[in-house]
Design an enzyme around this catalytic site. Sequence first.
Site, short mmCIF file in Angstrom:
data_model
loop_
_atom_site.label_atom_id
_atom_site.label_comp_id
_atom_site.label_asym_id
_atom_site.label_seq_id
_atom_site.Cartn_x
_atom_site.Cartn_y
_atom_site.Cartn_z
N LYS C 47 0.73 -1.30 -0.23
CA LYS C 47 0.01 0.10 0.03
C LYS C 47 0.86 1.19 0.01
CE LYS C 47 -3.95 1.61 2.62
NZ LYS C 47 -4.83 1.76 3.71
N SER C 122 -9.68 1.76 2.74
CA SER C 122 -8.89 2.54 2.18
C SER C 122 -8.02 1.77 1.28
CB SER C 122 -8.17 3.51 2.89
OG SER C 122 -7.33 3.00 3.87
N SER C 146 -10.02 -0.75 7.21
CA SER C 146 -9.47 -0.67 5.74
C SER C 146 -8.91 -1.66 5.21
CB SER C 146 -8.45 0.39 5.94
OG SER C 146 -9.13 1.55 6.08
#
Lengths: 479, 107, 453
Positions: C47, C122, C146
Site C-alpha cells: 500500500k 482504504s 481498511s
Amino acid sequence: MTRYEAVIGLEIHIQIKTAGKAFCRCASDYNAAPNSNICPVCTGAPGALPVLNDEFVKRAVAFCLALGARVNLTSTFDRKNYFYPDMPKNYQITQFFTPIGAEGRLAVTGADGAERDIRIERIHMEEDTAKSAHMGERTLLNFNRAGLPLIEVVSHPDLKSGEEAAQYFKKIYDIAVKYLDICRGNMEEGNLRCDANVSIRPVGSAELFTKAEVKNVNSFAFIAKAIDYEIERQIGIVSSGGAVESETRLWNAKLKRTETMRKKSGRNDYRYFNEPDLGPLHITTEFVEKIGASLPELPDAKRRRLKERFGLNNELLDLFVGYPAVCAYFERAAESYPAGGRTVASWIAGELLRVEDKENFGKVATPPEHIAALAALIDGKKVTGPQAKELFGVMRETGKDPGEITGSDPRFQQMAGGETAAIVAAVVRDNPDAVAKYLGGKDNLLGFFVGQAMKRSQGKADPAEVTALIKKELTNRQK
Amino acid sequence: MTERSDDIRAVYELAALTADEAELAAMSGHFEKMFKHLEDLSRVPVDGVDPYFALPLRELPLMPDRPERSGAEAAIRGTFVQSAEEFLVVQRVVNRGGGACADGEEG
Amino acid sequence: METLGKKEIYAGIAAHNTALNAYLQVVPETATQGGAGPLSGVCVGVKDNIAVAGLQLTCGSKFLEGYIAPYNATVIDRLTAAGATVVGKCNMDEFAMGSATTYSAYGDVLNPWDEERTPGGSSGGSAAAVAAKMCDVALGSDTGGSVRQPASYCGIYGYKPTYGTLSRYGLTAFASSLDQIGVFARRPDDIRELMQVAAGRDHHDATSIEAPSFGAKGFSPSEMRIGVITEYEKNMSAAVRPAYDRCIEKLKAAGATIVPLSFPEYDTVISVYQVVATAEASSNLSRFDGIRYTARAEGCGFRETTAQSRGRWFGPEVKRRILLGTWVLSRAYYDSYYLRAAKVRTVILKRWQEFFRQVELVLTPATAGIAFKRAEQPDTFALYLEDIFTIPANLTGMPAIAVPAGTHDRMPVGLQLTADLSKDGLLLDAAAWLEKNFMDFATIERGCRHDTI
C-alpha cells in the site's frame, strides 16, 4: 502614590548533553555539517516513530531530585500542536498532563538579606526544534538540533526582582552544568534559554495582573537588566493610567530596552493530548533512589558545610560553591592542613586563580598538598608575604614542594632572630637627613625606610614587621 | 445553529487550512450532522472509568544512549524540494512583528 | 508459500492494472530485487502509505506527489531480508481515509469481480491486486477496517494483527493508537508464513510487542466456544445473512458451541472512532505543511503558505477529518469529546475482554453488504456507518480477520472472526479450518467469474 511590586516567574530550557537525541539514535553533535545528524524520526518523515532515550530519563530524574522536586513515578508524554517552520512534525512531544517532576524549590537571597525559597511548579522533558537561519529572502533549516533533549523548569511567580531572577538562573545553571554535568553550559549555543514572565501589582495585593513575557534573555549580564527595565516600563504604563498588554517582548541589548516581538492574540490553543506513540513512563522507587544516591553534594548544602567547617567569608563561599572543581581542589588541600582552611582558601582565590583558569579548572600544575604546605609556612611565619609569592613561582616552575625548596634555596631562608631589628637600626642610623625630614612631618618617607631595609635584607624581611620596627625606631628617635 | 459558524473559522485556522465561503458553508452543514451524531457518546455511562490512552500494562521500552547513523541522511536531503549546501531552503516564510504577513506563532 | 511466479504476476499486471488502477507504481520486472529465504519468490504489493526506500510514497495524495521514501518500513526490511520481492505500490484512499478507494487523488480502484463496483477502502488497491492475482500477497493498513472491509468486498482474506504485532515504523500514521499494517492473501497459510517473518518487537516502534506464536496448530471446533453478537444479528442485510447462517451451521455441526453475546454499546463505536481517529489524524497530518514537500502554494508568510498548500492539495475527506479532529481536541471540546470518547473506548475494551472470558472467537459480519456500485456510493455520513463491524477490533487492539464466506449477486460476501489480544495464531488456525471445510478463494472465484477476469 501607589507603590508597586514585581511578580516574576522564570521558564528555563536546559539542553541535555546526551550522546544521542531524545527520541532517535542520531548523534547530538552540534558542530556537525548541516543536516548530517538526521533520520526519519527527527525530520518528521511520514511513518517515523519516537523512542525514548534512557539516559535522558536518568538525567531528568537527577535534576528533579537536585531541585527538591517530587519525582512522578508515572509521567505521560503529550503532544503540543502548533505550526512553525522549525517544527519537523508541527507538534512537539512534551510532558503536559503529568510531568516527571513537580513541587521543587530553590533558595535565593532577597534584597533584605533573608533567604527565601522560590517554588518550582514543574520540571518536564521535551524535544528541541530545528535551527533556522534567515538570509534575505530565504530561511535555511538545519535539522541537526531537532529532537535534542530539553528539560524545562517552570517556577511559580515568586521572584521579586531582576537580581533575584539572576540568582535563580545562575543557581539552575550551576546545578545543571557544574554539579550534575548534564548540560554543556554554552549560552551562545543556546544550551540554556530563559524566558521571564513579568507583571506588577500594588504592594500588598495578592492578585496577579497581566504579564508580559520577556523571551530569550540568554546572558547573565542582561537578565537582571532586562527584567528591571520591564518592571519599570510596566510601572510607567500603569501609573499613567494605562494597562499592560499581554505580549511577548525581546531584550535589545544595544538599546538596553525590551521591545514588542508579537502581541498575544488570546491564549494559544495547543490542543494537548496524550502522545499515542509513547505510552506512559513508569519508573520505580528503586530507580529514583539509585539516582539520588549518586548525586553530588549540591550548592546550598556545600555552602552550609564549608561555612561551618572552615568559617569562610561570603566571597570565598561564592567562589567555591560557584566552581565545584576549584572547591574540590581546596578541600583536598585543606585535608593536609585542616586548621589552615582560611589561609589555603585565600591563597587559592588570590594567587592560584591568577595563573589557573577557574572556568577551565582541569589539570592544575601544583598539587593541592603543596598549597597546603605553603599555607602552613605562611601561618607559621616561616616565610614572609613576598617570599611566599616568590616561593609559589618556584613551586610552579620546578614542581617541587615548598619544604624542599626552602630547605635549599637561600632566598627563602628565614631571618635570624634580631636580624631584622639590626637592619632597621642600621637604616635609621645611616639616613639622618631622612630621619630629620620624617620627624619634621614628611610621613611619606616611611616607604623609603621600609624600602631600604628590604633591600638590605635581600627581600627576606617581612615588610609588615619592618614597617612596625621602623615606626617604633623613629618614634623613639623623636623622644 | 449559528454558534458553530464562528467556531468553524477558528477551527480552520487552528488546522492551518483555507477555504472559500462555499466550502465553509458545506462544512458547517456536515459538522452539524456530525456533532448531532456524536451526542450518542453521552449515552454510555463512564463514571469511574479511565480513558484509554494506551493498552494497559504495557511497559514503555527505552533506547540506549548510543548514537547510530541512520543511513538515510542523504536520502532525506534528497527529498528537500529546495536546498542550498545541505540546508533545506524555504522562501522567507518567517516574518516577525507586525505587518500584513505577520506570523502569529511560536518562536 | 505457493507463489504464482514473477512472470505470471507481471503478465497479470500488464493485463489488468490499467483497468483496475490497483498499482500506482510498478517496479519494472528487471529491477525487482528478490533473494533467498523463507519468502523467496514471493511477490508483494505494498500500500502506498508504507515506506519502501527508493519508491514513491504518495499515500494516495497529491500533497506527496514526487516524494520518494528515504527509508524502509521495518516490515519491508524483514520481508525483503527473507527473500520477498516488492512489485509495486498500491493505490489507496488519500491518507487512508475512506471506504471505497474513491478518495484517491490518482483515480479510483475498481473491483476485479465487477468494474462498476468499488473494491472497498482504504486499501482497495492492495485488495484488488491480490484478488486479480497481480501479486501473491499484499500489505495494507487497517485503522477502522481498511483491510478487512476491502478483503470482504474482493473475496479474499484480510487480516489485522493484534495492535503492536507488526511494527508501525514506516507506516504513514493516520490514527496512531488504531493503525496496524494488515495482510491480504488468497490463503490463510500465506498470511501465517508472512507473519512468521515480519511480526514481533521492533526497537524503532515503542508500541510494538513480542510476536505471538504463528505456528499452525490444528483447530477443533468441538473445543471452541464461538460468540455471536445479538445486536448485529438483528441488523443483518439479506446479502450477508445466508452466508452467516451457513457458517454457523457448519461450525455447530463440527461440534462448536455457539454463544450469544450482547454488545449494548455496538453503535457508539462509530462515534468513538470518529473522535479518536480524527483527533490523532489531525495531529499526524500536521507535518504536511507548505515547506517540506512539493505541494507549495504561494503565500506571504509561513502560515499562509501552509494553509494555502493544505487547503489546495488535501482532498475534501481529509479536510473533513482534520477539521473534526482539530475541533474535538480544542480546549472547549476536549473534555466532552476526546476525553469522553477515550473513556467510552475503555468501556468497549472491557466489554470485549468480558466476551473472551466466555468464548474463544467471535463471528460477525465483516461488512453490511456486498461491494456497492461506485455510482451508488452512500453519502459521506452513511459511508461512516459501514465500518460498524470492523471498528471494535481497532478500538480494542484485538486481532481480526475477514474470510470469504460465499457470493451474492455474483459478488463476494465476507465474514469476520475476532480473537482475544495476541491470539492471532488461533485466528489463523480458525481461518484455515474454514478454508478447508466451509469456503475458499477458488470457490469464490468460480461463483463470481466475470468476463474480464
